[in-house]
Design a protein around this motif. Structure first.
Motif, PDB file in Angstrom:
ATOM      1  N   THR A  98      23.418 -16.239 -41.593  1.00 37.09           N
ATOM      2  CA  THR A  98      24.067 -17.023 -39.394  1.00 37.09           C
ATOM      3  C   THR A  98      23.279 -18.428 -39.341  1.00 37.09           C
ATOM      4  O   THR A  98      22.150 -18.731 -40.440  1.00 37.09           O
ATOM      5  CB  THR A  98      22.777 -15.848 -38.656  1.00 37.09           C
ATOM      6  OG1 THR A  98      21.420 -16.284 -38.808  1.00 37.09           O
ATOM      7  CG2 THR A  98      23.354 -14.723 -39.079  1.00 37.09           C
ATOM      8  N   THR A  99      23.493 -19.082 -38.394  1.00 37.24           N
ATOM      9  CA  THR A  99      22.824 -20.126 -38.421  1.00 37.24           C
ATOM     10  C   THR A  99      22.222 -19.910 -37.987  1.00 37.24           C
ATOM     11  O   THR A  99      20.832 -20.951 -38.997  1.00 37.24           O
ATOM     12  CB  THR A  99      23.573 -20.946 -36.914  1.00 37.24           C
ATOM     13  OG1 THR A  99      25.208 -20.732 -37.249  1.00 37.24           O
ATOM     14  CG2 THR A  99      23.369 -22.472 -37.301  1.00 37.24           C
ATOM     15  N   GLN A 102      20.252 -20.214 -41.733  1.00 37.99           N
ATOM     16  CA  GLN A 102      20.137 -22.037 -42.472  1.00 37.99           C
ATOM     17  C   GLN A 102      19.368 -22.084 -41.727  1.00 37.99           C
ATOM     18  O   GLN A 102      19.175 -23.666 -42.391  1.00 37.99           O
ATOM     19  CB  GLN A 102      21.257 -21.970 -42.145  1.00 37.99           C
ATOM     20  CG  GLN A 102      21.879 -23.805 -42.589  1.00 37.99           C
ATOM     21  CD  GLN A 102      22.382 -22.959 -44.299  1.00 37.99           C
ATOM     22  OE1 GLN A 102      22.998 -22.174 -44.937  1.00 37.99           O
ATOM     23  NE2 GLN A 102      21.377 -24.150 -44.600  1.00 37.99           N
ATOM     24  N   GLN A 103      18.947 -22.982 -40.935  1.00 42.37           N
ATOM     25  CA  GLN A 103      18.538 -23.610 -39.856  1.00 42.37           C
ATOM     26  C   GLN A 103      16.881 -23.389 -40.149  1.00 42.37           C
ATOM     27  O   GLN A 103      15.885 -24.176 -40.750  1.00 42.37           O
ATOM     28  CB  GLN A 103      18.355 -23.192 -38.492  1.00 42.37           C
ATOM     29  CG  GLN A 103      16.813 -23.955 -37.630  1.00 42.37           C
ATOM     30  CD  GLN A 103      17.462 -25.586 -37.886  1.00 42.37           C
ATOM     31  OE1 GLN A 103      18.805 -26.264 -38.010  1.00 42.37           O
ATOM     32  NE2 GLN A 103      16.436 -26.972 -37.566  1.00 42.37           N
TER      33      GLN A 103
END
Length: 203
Positions: A98-99, A102-103
Motif C-alpha cells: 500500500t501507499t 511505501q511511505q
C-alpha cells in the motif's frame, strides 16, 4: 547557506532513492521487522528477547570455532540474499503493498542513510581530531580501548555480545514508546537537583 542545505537535501533524497531500489526485494521483510522492533503488539518485545536468547543459547551449546561461526554467518547471509527476494512476495503478497507501506519503507531507508552519514561524520571528526590534537586523540582512543578490554575481561564475551545485541534490538521500541526519553528526563532532573544542592552548600 540555503544553497548548501538544498544540495545536502538533494543528495540525501538521491541516496535514499538508491537504497530503496537496492532493498526493494527486502521491502516486506524490512517492514515486518520494523513492526516487531517498534513493538506494535504487546508480545513483540517478549518474542524478540525469546528468539535472541534461544539463538545465543544455541551458539553457547554448539560452541563453534571463530572460522566455523564466520562461515555459517556468511552462508546464511548468502542464502537470505538469494531466497528472500524470491519468497517474500509469495509469503506476504506483493499485491498488498500500500501507499502507507511505501511511505514507511521510504522513511526507514531515509533513517538508514542518515545513520550512515552520522557514522561517517563521527569517523571524519575522529580523523580531524587525530590531525589537530594528536595527543588528545591517542589518549582518548587508548583509554577507551583499555576500558573495553577490561570489560571484555570481566564479562564473558558471548554474554556481553548477547547484552549488546539485545539492547540494540530493543532500542527502537524503547525510543518509540518514550521509555528512553522518560528515564533521560528523570536522570536530568536528578543531576540538576544535585548541582543545585552543591551550589547551595558552596554559598
Amino acid at each position: 547557506m540555503a544553497e548548501g542545505d538544498n544540495k545536502s537535501a538533494n543528495m540525501l533524497a538521491q541516496e535514499t532513492a538508491q537504497l530503496e531500489e537496492q532493498l526493494q526485494g527486502w521491502g516486506e521483510v524490512i517492514l515486518a521487522g520494523d513492526r516487531v522492533v517498534r513493538w506494535e503488539k504487546a508480545w513483540f518485545p517478549g518474542a524478540l528477547m525469546g528468539g535472541t536468547t534461544v539463538l545465543f543459547l544455541l551458539i553457547y551449546y554448539l560452541d563453534p570455532s571463530v572460522l566455523t561461526g564466520l562461515s555459517c554467518s556468511v552462508m546464511l547471509l548468502c542464502l537470505a540474499d538469494y531466497l528472500v527476494p524470491t519468497l517474500a512476495p509469495r509469503v506476504f503478497g506483493s499485491n498488498k503493498w500500500t501507499t502507507e507501506q511505501q511511505q514507511r519503507f521510504h522513511e526507514i531507508c531515509g533513517n538508514l542513510v542518515k545513520t550512515q552519514r552520522r557514522v561517517v561524520g563521527w569517523w571524519k571528526r575522529l580523523c580531524a581530531l587525530k590531525e589537530e590534537k594528536p595527543k588528545m586523540y591517542f589518549a582518548s582512543v587508548i583509554s577507551s580501548l583499555l576500558a573495553v578490554a577490561w570489560i571484555g575481561q570481566q564479562v564473558h564475551n558471548l554474554f556481553l555480545t548477547y547484552l549488546i545485541v539485545s539492547f540494540l534490538l530493543l532500542l527502537p521500541g524503547l525510543n518509540q514508546h518514550g521509555v528512553i526519553t522518560k528515564y533521560a528526563s528523570m536522570a536530568k532532573r536528578e543531576i540538576n537537583k544535585l548541582l543545585k544542592q552543591k551550589e547551595k552548600k558552596n554559598e
